[in-house]
Write a protein that holds these residues in place. Structure first.
Motif, PDB file in Angstrom:
ATOM      1  N   GLY A  13      -5.726  -7.902   2.022  1.00  0.00           N
ATOM      2  CA  GLY A  13      -5.607  -6.517   2.332  1.00  0.00           C
ATOM      3  C   GLY A  13      -4.170  -6.448   2.751  1.00  0.00           C
ATOM      4  N   PHE A  14      -4.063  -7.618   3.744  1.00  0.00           N
ATOM      5  CA  PHE A  14      -2.495  -7.288   4.156  1.00  0.00           C
ATOM      6  C   PHE A  14      -1.807  -7.152   3.041  1.00  0.00           C
ATOM      7  N   LEU A  15      -1.669  -7.659   1.646  1.00  0.00           N
ATOM      8  CA  LEU A  15      -0.796  -6.603   0.421  1.00  0.00           C
ATOM      9  C   LEU A  15      -0.770  -5.422   0.401  1.00  0.00           C
ATOM     10  N   LEU A  16      -2.254  -5.037   0.500  1.00  0.00           N
ATOM     11  CA  LEU A  16      -2.515  -3.563   0.380  1.00  0.00           C
ATOM     12  C   LEU A  16      -2.001  -2.472   1.817  1.00  0.00           C
ATOM     13  N   ALA A  17      -1.863  -2.947   2.656  1.00  0.00           N
ATOM     14  CA  ALA A  17      -1.246  -2.833   3.452  1.00  0.00           C
ATOM     15  C   ALA A  17       0.581  -1.933   3.480  1.00  0.00           C
ATOM     16  N   ALA A  18       0.908  -3.718   3.149  1.00  0.00           N
ATOM     17  CA  ALA A  18       2.038  -3.622   2.507  1.00  0.00           C
ATOM     18  C   ALA A  18       3.079  -2.469   2.022  1.00  0.00           C
ATOM     19  N   THR A  19       1.750  -2.110   1.290  1.00  0.00           N
ATOM     20  CA  THR A  19       2.411  -1.494  -0.220  1.00  0.00           C
ATOM     21  C   THR A  19       1.769   0.090   0.741  1.00  0.00           C
ATOM     22  N   ILE A  20       0.882  -0.055  -0.317  1.00  0.00           N
ATOM     23  CA  ILE A  20       0.239   1.819   0.786  1.00  0.00           C
ATOM     24  C   ILE A  20       1.381   1.977   1.741  1.00  0.00           C
ATOM     25  N   LEU A  21       1.467   1.915   2.915  1.00  0.00           N
ATOM     26  CA  LEU A  21       2.202   2.435   3.506  1.00  0.00           C
ATOM     27  C   LEU A  21       4.238   2.759   3.545  1.00  0.00           C
ATOM     28  N   PRO A  22       4.312   1.680   2.677  1.00  0.00           N
ATOM     29  CA  PRO A  22       5.480   2.369   2.098  1.00  0.00           C
ATOM     30  C   PRO A  22       5.586   3.382   1.501  1.00  0.00           C
ATOM     31  N   LEU A  23       4.632   3.420   0.826  1.00  0.00           N
ATOM     32  CA  LEU A  23       4.759   4.528  -0.417  1.00  0.00           C
ATOM     33  C   LEU A  23       4.065   6.292   0.195  1.00  0.00           C
ATOM     34  N   LEU A  24       3.335   6.062   1.059  1.00  0.00           N
ATOM     35  CA  LEU A  24       2.545   7.322   1.899  1.00  0.00           C
ATOM     36  C   LEU A  24       3.863   7.896   2.900  1.00  0.00           C
ATOM     37  N   THR A  25       4.576   6.579   3.418  1.00  0.00           N
ATOM     38  CA  THR A  25       5.622   7.836   4.407  1.00  0.00           C
ATOM     39  C   THR A  25       6.940   8.735   3.252  1.00  0.00           C
ATOM     40  N   PRO A  26       7.062   8.132   2.664  1.00  0.00           N
ATOM     41  CA  PRO A  26       8.004   9.384   2.016  1.00  0.00           C
ATOM     42  C   PRO A  26       6.995  10.252   1.522  1.00  0.00           C
ATOM     43  N   ALA A  27       6.125  10.134   0.789  1.00  0.00           N
ATOM     44  CA  ALA A  27       5.088  10.881  -0.138  1.00  0.00           C
ATOM     45  C   ALA A  27       5.010  12.163   1.551  1.00  0.00           C
ATOM     46  N   LEU A  28       4.832  11.737   2.637  1.00  0.00           N
ATOM     47  CA  LEU A  28       4.191  12.848   3.649  1.00  0.00           C
ATOM     48  C   LEU A  28       5.599  13.340   3.804  1.00  0.00           C
ATOM     49  N   ALA A  29       6.867  12.304   3.692  1.00  0.00           N
ATOM     50  CA  ALA A  29       8.192  12.925   4.753  1.00  0.00           C
ATOM     51  C   ALA A  29       8.447  14.288   3.812  1.00  0.00           C
ATOM     52  N   ALA A  30       8.162  14.174   3.064  1.00  0.00           N
ATOM     53  CA  ALA A  30       8.545  14.997   1.569  1.00  0.00           C
ATOM     54  C   ALA A  30       7.691  16.589   2.229  1.00  0.00           C
ATOM     55  N   LEU A  31       6.532  16.426   2.187  1.00  0.00           N
ATOM     56  CA  LEU A  31       5.480  17.548   2.725  1.00  0.00           C
ATOM     57  C   LEU A  31       5.771  18.065   4.103  1.00  0.00           C
ATOM     58  N   ARG A  32       7.039  17.160   4.974  1.00  0.00           N
ATOM     59  CA  ARG A  32       6.684  17.747   6.031  1.00  0.00           C
ATOM     60  C   ARG A  32       6.841  19.658   6.540  1.00  0.00           C
TER      61      ARG A  32
END
Length: 853
Positions: free
Chosen positions: A380-399
């Motif tokens: 769970g910790f590993l998934l949190a450390a992986t998915i949040l850094p990937l999700l942030t730039p993806a959403l920023a690109a679609l701001r």
């Protein structure tokens, strides 16, 4: 039309006086002006019963022909046409002759009741359907005529016509029930004292159940929820903690203060069955303790313990409730009143006892509830450390294409995914990280932690609250799923354990092997603390303090410290497991196995001790018998023979031929008695040593009895022999049977008054042949019956008969050597009946006999 009422007189056996009581009630009602008729009464020629028919109108019976014979039955139609207020109809369970309007008399009675006529009837307990098989097992007589219990239970009144077995047998012996020619057969078969006692108990228990049903029905009809103290019932609440033993003993003392009080123990479990602080070993021990004290154990489910306890107590009409004082500390009591105080406040008329114990203030052991595994949390910790850094730039690109709520929803979905994988703590970490990332990258002004718009601030706060709430719910669901799976596994293990106990698999090694296989262990060892060593110093590591009581598998453990798990059982036993670490959740199941292992070990030790003590007791009994014989019975014939011989040796003087003959006969008789006694002593010795051989063969009773009486000499005319036809052959050694009969008849003649004859009868019962030797001496009270078979203990109403001879002791030993029994039985009036029971040569053909009417 209003239905008539049914009143039933219930009896334990024929002859107790049911018909007499029914007719007496009819006479009383008639004297008060009630219109009473006799629909059907069977008097069996008993004068006192027939006298009660005088003055009562009798409705004529209907006559029916069946297979060339004529029978009379109840004419229910005639009774209905006459339409009295009360009809007396005997034998409610009677089967009508084929061709009747109804198959059973109780069906005739139902029609009479429907016509608005009150019926007074009778029935014996052996005819009730629910106890039919029990009666057959007790008496050996199948009951063809039965009646559904519900018919009798629906009666408005059921009255027990009670009489003691002894009084009923005396009534039988006096000829008040059957003709004289049937008395002996009845007394030795259906009307045995044991049969009558068992039937009486059945009748009392059945009637007690009906009384309880009537009380509960009345309380339900009148909406009475409170407790009625018709009988004291003490309920003790068990939590499964160590204090339960104290509570059970305290509740038992409370119940013993009131004669006839019931003791009930109850344990409340949660309705989901997933969380419990109860220790199975404690509950198993406490259940055994309750049952040993004459109580019963119950388990109920309920989420609110005070409510569940009081519901149970009110349901069983309890008058007193015993609880243990709270085990929680002062801090815990500040936040909750506790079960005891809450129960007292809601108890109403039920007295509540709060019992102090040694566990007060030590706190309650919370149920162990594991969450997700460590690997799942790390994932769970590993998934949190992986998915949040990937999700942030993806959403920023679609701001420019997504609004703030859409970004929050995407992060919330990511948090839920982390919660599903890793549980609560990784989800909380992901929620906090998501809050900061949303604030920094997506809430204006971006790239700062300031929030310019109050709506955005509210949305971020809502996000963190929603993320925490959803994470908590997901974690709880995951835990519940894990707990349910664990509970299922525990239930299967406990079910297997319970099944093995029910199937009688009490062998300790079998139990330990089942535990080893269930959990895949290398070895399971039950260690026992050595006597005389201390449990306080180096308990776990010192091999000198422990010994192996039982073990299975490879490399048994010598100390508790050597195993991967240690389950203490009391102060002196420990169940040690080796193979791998077991989860804490398995502790409850292991404690149940440990408790059962302790019981199995105790049972094994008791059986071993009993086996060792048996030959010692037998040898001691033999030595005691011989010492009694030598000290008592040898002295009398020796003294008589010595005196006679000395007097014969004196100068003849004035001694006549008659005197010499008398002294010679005395000496001869005394020496013969001495020879008989020594023979008995030698046979007893051979019996105890196991060297007395037997040669069983089929024997006819009518042949072996005369041969045995020939050994008594010319005085056998003092014996009346009554052997009916049809007695099956018995399987026994002819010489030993003759020896037994000689001893029994000799003993009976010795104690019969002058002029009274000894009666010898025979019969068969349940594939056994029974020979009865009956004397008319002073008799023996039932508590002294067993003593009559001990050496020189032939007791009457006074102690003057002590010191007879060893014959009865030898007779019983010979009977048991052939697979038979010899037991005394009370004879109506005075006297003692010795019953010799031996197996038949072949099981008798199954045939049904009608019970006495």
């Amino acid at each position: 039309m209003e239905r008539g009422q049914l009143r039933v007189y219930l009896g334990a056996a024929p002859g107790v006086g049911k018909t007499y009581a029914m007719l007496a009630e009819g006479q009383r009602r008639a004297e008060r002006g009630t219109d009473v008729v006799v629909g059907y009464v069977e008097t069996y020629g008993r004068p006192r019963t027939e006298a009660l028919l005088e003055g009562l109108e009798i409705v004529p019976r209907k006559t029916m022909d069946y297979r060339g014979a004529t029978f009379t039955e109840l004419d229910a139609d005639a009774v209905i046409a006459r339409h009295p207020q009360v009809a007396l109809i005997d034998e409610l369970a009677h089967t009508n002759v084929p061709g009747s309007a109804d198959d059973k008399r109780w069906q005739d009675v139902e029609r009479v009741l429907e016509a608005g006529i009150t019926v007074v009837s009778t029935v014996n307990v052996q005819h009730l359907e629910s106890v039919n098989d029990v009666v057959r097992q007790i008496t050996g007589v199948p009951q063809r005529e039965t009646i559904p219990d519900e018919v009798v239970r629906q009666a408005e009144q059921v009255e027990l016509v009670d009489i003691t077995p002894e009084a009923l047998r005396r009534r039988m012996a006096h000829g008040n029930i059957y003709p004289p020619e049937k008395v002996d057969a009845a007394l030795t078969h259906y009307f045995r004292a044991g049969n009558l006692t068992a039937l009486r108990e059945l009748a009392l228990l059945w009637l007690a159940d009906k009384v309880d049903d009537q009380l509960e029905r009345y309380r339900a009809d009148h909406g009475i929820a409170g407790t009625w103290e018709a009988r004291e019932r003490v309920v003790v609440a068990l939590t499964g903690g160590p204090e339960g033993d104290t509570l059970v003993r305290r509740a038992s003392r409370i119940s013993e203060r009131t004669r006839g009080a019931d003791l009930l123990a109850v344990h409340v479990t949660s309705s989901d069955g997933l969380a419990s602080a109860a220790t199975p070993a404690n509950l198993a021990r406490q259940r055994t303790l309750v049952e040993s004290l004459g109580g019963t154990y119950h388990q109920v489910m309920g989420d609110d313990i005070p409510t569940a306890l009081l519901d149970f107590a009110r349901g069983v009409n309890a008058t007193q409730l015993v609880l243990g004082a709270s085990r929680r500390g002062l801090v815990g009591q500040l936040f909750s009143r506790g079960v005891g105080v809450t129960t007292v406040a809601r108890s109403g008329p039920i007295d509540v006892h709060l019992v102090t114990h040694e566990e007060i203030g030590r706190g309650r052991r919370a149920a162990t509830r594991e969450g997700l595994t460590r690997r799942r949390r790390l994932a769970g910790f590993l998934l949190a450390a992986t998915i949040l850094p990937l999700l942030t730039p993806a959403l920023a690109a679609l701001r420019g294409h997504l609004s703030m709520p859409s970004d929050i929803l995407a992060f919330l979905i990511a948090v839920i995914g982390v919660a599903l994988v890793g549980g609560l703590y990784p989800a909380l970490a992901a929620a906090m990280a998501g809050f900061l990332l949303l604030n920094y990258y997506f809430a204006p002004p971006v790239h700062t932690f300031a929030v310019a718009d109050a709506d955005h601030l509210s949305a971020l706060v809502a996000f963190i609250l929603a993320a925490v709430a959803v994470s908590t719910v997901v974690d709880i669901a995951a835990r519940r799923t894990h707990d349910a799976a664990r509970a299922t596994a525990d239930a299967e293990a406990l079910s297997t354990l319970a099944g093995s106990v029910l199937r009688g698999e009490r062998a300790l090694d079998t139990l330990l092997e089942r535990l080893r296989q269930t959990y895949g262990l290398t070895s399971v060892t039950l260690l026992e603390h050595r006597p005389g060593t201390s449990l306080t110093l180096d308990r776990q590591r010192d091999p000198g303090r422990w010994q192996i009581a039982a073990g299975v598998g490879d490399e048994p453990c010598a100390t508790p410290d050597e195993g991967d798990a240690d389950i203490p059982v009391g102060d002196g036993l420990s169940l040690v497991l080796r193979g791998h670490q077991l989860p804490a959740a398995a502790r409850r199941v292991l404690e149940a196995y440990a408790a059962q292992a302790a019981v199995a070990l105790r049972q094994q030790r008791l059986e071993e001790q009993a086996e060792k003590a048996r030959p010692i007791a037998e040898a001691d009994r033999a030595r005691t018998a011989m010492l009694h014989a030598i000290s008592h019975d040898l002295r009398t014939p020796l003294a008589a023979a010595k005196d006679a011989v000395n007097r014969l040796a004196e100068p003849d003087g004035a001694r006549t031929e008659a005197d010499r003959a008398r002294l010679t006969a005395t000496a001869t008789g005394s020496l013969a008695r001495l020879d008989h006694l020594l023979g008995n002593l030698l046979d007893v010795s051979r019996l105890q040593a196991g060297t007395l051989g037997t040669a069983p063969q089929p024997l006819a009773v009518e042949d072996i009895v005369p041969r045995a009486l020939e050994n008594l000499g010319p005085s056998d005319h003092h014996v009346d022999i009554r052997i009916p036809d049809g007695i099956p052959e018995l399987l026994a050694d002819p010489a030993l049977v003759e020896r037994i009969l000689v001893n029994l008849v000799t003993n009976a003649r010795h104690h019969s008054p002058t002029g009274e004859r000894v009666l010898l009868t025979a019969g068969s019962h349940a594939d056994r042949v029974e020979i009865r030797v009956i004397d008319r001496g002073l008799g023996a009270h039932p508590p002294h019956h067993e003593r009559t078979l001990r050496p020189f203990q032939r007791l009457g109403t006074e102690e003057s008969h002590a010191g007879a001879e060893l014959g009865l002791t030898l007779a019983r030993g010979l009977a048991e050597e052939m697979g038979g029994t010899l037991a005394p039985e009370e004879t109506p009036g005075d006297g003692v009946t010795m019953v010799l029971s031996l197996p038949t040569a072949a099981p008798s053909a199954s045939h049904e006999r009608e019970s006495p009417a």
